[in-house]
Enzyme design. Structure first.
Site, PDB file in Angstrom:
ATOM      1  N   SER A 131      -4.416   7.774  -2.409  1.00 52.75           N
ATOM      2  CA  SER A 131      -3.550   7.813  -3.600  1.00 52.75           C
ATOM      3  C   SER A 131      -4.387   7.685  -4.866  1.00 52.75           C
ATOM      4  CB  SER A 131      -2.522   6.680  -3.548  1.00 52.75           C
ATOM      5  OG  SER A 131      -1.699   6.811  -2.418  1.00 52.75           O
ATOM      6  N   ASN A 151       1.443  16.522   5.066  1.00 52.32           N
ATOM      7  CA  ASN A 151       1.585  15.323   5.886  1.00 52.32           C
ATOM      8  C   ASN A 151       2.896  15.253   6.650  1.00 52.32           C
ATOM      9  OD1 ASN A 151       2.039  15.034   2.945  1.00 52.32           O
ATOM     10  ND2 ASN A 151       3.087  13.170   3.546  1.00 52.32           N
ATOM     11  N   GLN A 182      -4.950  14.601   4.962  1.00 54.32           N
ATOM     12  CA  GLN A 182      -4.559  14.873   6.356  1.00 54.32           C
ATOM     13  C   GLN A 182      -5.578  15.750   7.078  1.00 54.32           C
ATOM     14  OE1 GLN A 182      -2.094  13.697   8.271  1.00 54.32           O
ATOM     15  NE2 GLN A 182      -1.143  12.480   6.669  1.00 54.32           N
ATOM     16  N   SER A 189      -9.049   9.887   2.679  1.00 51.17           N
ATOM     17  CA  SER A 189      -8.655   8.495   2.937  1.00 51.17           C
ATOM     18  C   SER A 189      -9.053   8.102   4.356  1.00 51.17           C
ATOM     19  CB  SER A 189      -7.147   8.367   2.757  1.00 51.17           C
ATOM     20  OG  SER A 189      -6.746   7.051   3.076  1.00 51.17           O
ATOM     21  N   THR A 230     -16.588  -4.369  -7.743  1.00 50.94           N
ATOM     22  CA  THR A 230     -17.576  -4.476  -6.665  1.00 50.94           C
ATOM     23  C   THR A 230     -17.129  -3.637  -5.476  1.00 50.94           C
ATOM     24  OG1 THR A 230     -18.106  -6.690  -7.412  1.00 50.94           O
ATOM     25  CG2 THR A 230     -18.782  -6.122  -5.167  1.00 50.94           C
ATOM     26  N   CYS A 285      14.070   6.861   3.424  1.00 47.19           N
ATOM     27  CA  CYS A 285      15.255   6.033   3.208  1.00 47.19           C
ATOM     28  C   CYS A 285      14.878   4.797   2.421  1.00 47.19           C
ATOM     29  CB  CYS A 285      15.909   5.648   4.524  1.00 47.19           C
ATOM     30  SG  CYS A 285      14.870   4.676   5.599  1.00 47.19           S
TER      31      CYS A 285
HETATM   32  C1  PLP Z   1      -1.634   9.222   3.389  1.00 50.18           C
HETATM   33  C2  PLP Z   1      -1.722  10.285   2.368  1.00 50.18           C
HETATM   34  C3  PLP Z   1      -2.058   9.995   1.039  1.00 50.18           C
HETATM   35  C4  PLP Z   1      -2.249   8.580   0.549  1.00 50.18           C
HETATM   36  O1  PLP Z   1      -3.420   7.994   1.043  1.00 50.18           O
HETATM   37  P1  PLP Z   1      -3.562   6.390   0.979  1.00 50.18           P
HETATM   38  O2  PLP Z   1      -4.966   6.135   1.431  1.00 50.18           O
HETATM   39  O3  PLP Z   1      -2.546   5.841   1.911  1.00 50.18           O
HETATM   40  O4  PLP Z   1      -3.348   5.986  -0.436  1.00 50.18           O
HETATM   41  C5  PLP Z   1      -2.186  11.034   0.152  1.00 50.18           C
HETATM   42  N1  PLP Z   1      -1.998  12.308   0.539  1.00 50.18           N
HETATM   43  C6  PLP Z   1      -1.675  12.626   1.797  1.00 50.18           C
HETATM   44  C7  PLP Z   1      -1.495  14.057   2.171  1.00 50.18           C
HETATM   45  C8  PLP Z   1      -1.518  11.628   2.765  1.00 50.18           C
HETATM   46  O5  PLP Z   1      -1.187  11.959   4.005  1.00 50.18           O
END
Ligand code: PLP
Length: 397
Positions: free
Chosen positions: A72, A152, A180, A200, A238, A325
């Site tokens: 994110s 996702n 993803q 991520s 850090t 939801c």
């Molecule tokens: C999970 C996801 C995010 C967010 O990543 P985080 O590390 O949970 O903040 C952003 N984009 C996609 C497509 C994701 O699947």
């Protein structure tokens, strides 16, 4: 049979190897990488090695990687940086799509409030952006195109290389949310013509709360956090070295095992798709071919996704639904609406996302459980009753 975890697009279980690497750093390499003493320098070396490992995998230079607190944050920083570049050049148009992650969509909404104009491209019935649509949307004042590598919710893989080539040719920055995709698909930021990419760790069996932003040299990043000069002044605070080292180890493992994992997981996915397609009035959501190896996503007419999830959980299966939801809102998923599904069908969605830890026996168990639960929910559904009596028409034939 133990609990079946089939929600790997939400997050994955951290690998034993990543956990061991993290514990090693926590116990033996805990100094601050910015400190001048020798333990600090050892920490700085491990930080540099982690950066080097990730850069090699993406085919970029280590200095083009900055570590963030997850996907994110990387998405936010990429879009806000591109907007600042556009602002300086008097270019205030951005192109994205209707089915991005909320980390992208909500940042774009914020930029719209600041005077940027955003074109949200259609993703068509198959959940795939058309490069020619990107080309047609580019204007002289376009500063950025942001299209996710793989979705996702429905797992569809986008024609990133072709979109990147168009952006390069038109002199427009290109960002992709590859959260993803990284660790699951081969990615090469040079060949794919990518200027910025978000990843991520917790989506490829690394730790949660850590990620990275690749930004091609020459793309000026805006810092989201004021403070120290870490990450070349682009991300103060850090560095979380245990998490960063764990992420690098998890990614190296994911890339080394990619072919074997893809073969295993896509066979499981194909069996799920075959088994669940036999349920009457059901549809696979998203393109059948261009999809993530571990993603099977469906809509079933005449049921509510939430009820399906709760009953599957009672049967020992952890899955997900597109319909968010949160806070009691019953808004169906923006992704399912973007591929043209009507509200009532989008509510009956199910997403099963697999990892190499899943087994063929588990797939048979899931198919039986979903088939039974869908039949049960339909038997008590007034909507289904109307459909059966012909008072309403089926949307999914
Ligand atoms: C999970 C996801 C995010 C967010 O990543 P985080 O590390 O949970 O903040 C952003 N984009 C996609 C497509 C994701 O699947």
């Amino acid at each position: 049979m133990g609990y079946i975890y089939a929600d790997n697009a939400a997050t994955t279980k951290m690998s034993r190897h990543a956990a061991e690497v993290m514990l090693g750093v926590i116990e033996n390499n805990y100094a601050n990488p910015s400190s001048l003493h020798s333990p600090g320098q050892l920490a700085a070396v491990q930080l540099a090695e982690s950066r080097q490992a990730i850069a090699e995998i993406l085919n970029c230079e280590p200095r083009e990687i900055i570590f963030t607190g997850g996907g994110s944050e990387a998405d936010n920083q990429a879009l806000i940086s591109a907007a600042a570049i556009g602002q300086r050049k008097g270019k205030k148009h951005i192109i994205s799509t209707k089915f991005e992650h909320h980390a992208v969509l909500h940042t774009l909404q914020k930029l719209e409030k600041q005077g940027f104009e955003v074109t949200y491209l259609d993703v068509h019935e198959n959940g795939i952006v058309r490069p020619e649509d990107v080309k047609a949307a580019i204007r002289p004042d376009t500063v950025l195109v942001s299209v996710m590598y793989a979705n996702n919710e429905i797992g569809t893989i986008q024609p990133i290389r072709a979109i990147g080539a168009i952006c390069r040719e038109q002199g427009v920055l290109f960002h992709t949310d590859a959260v993803q995709a990284v660790g699951h698909l081969p990615i090469d930021v040079q060949a794919d013509n990518i200027d910025m990419l978000s990843l991520s760790a917790h989506k490829f069996h690394g730790p949660k709360g850590v990620g990275a932003l690749y930004a091609r040299k020459g793309v000026a990043l805006t810092s989201l956090i004021e403070g120290g000069a870490q990450e070349r002044g682009k991300r103060a605070g850090t560095e979380d070295l245990p998490a960063i080292a764990g992420m690098a180890a998890a990614l190296q493992d994911a890339v080394r095992e990619m072919d074997a994992n893809t073969a295993k997981v896509s066979a499981l996915r194909d069996r799920l798709i075959e088994g669940l397609s036999a349920i009457p009035h059901s549809t696979l959501t998203g393109d059948r071919e261009h999809r993530l190896p571990g993603c099977a996503s469906f809509c079933f007419e005449g049921i509510e996704g939430e009820s399906l999830l709760l009953l599957l959980d009672q049967k020992g299966i952890g899955a997900s639904s597109g319909s968010a939801c949160t806070s009691g809102s019953l808004d169906p998923s923006h992704v399912l609406l973007a591929i043209g599904l009507p509200h009532e069908v989008a509510h009956g969605s199910l997403r099963l996302t697999l990892s190499p830890e899943n087994t063929p026996e588990e797939m048979e168990h899931i198919i039986q459980a979903v088939t039974d639960v869908v039949a049960y929910l339909r038997s008590i559904s007034p909507v289904w009753n109307d459909l059966q009596k012909g008072i309403k028409n089926y949307v999914i034939q």
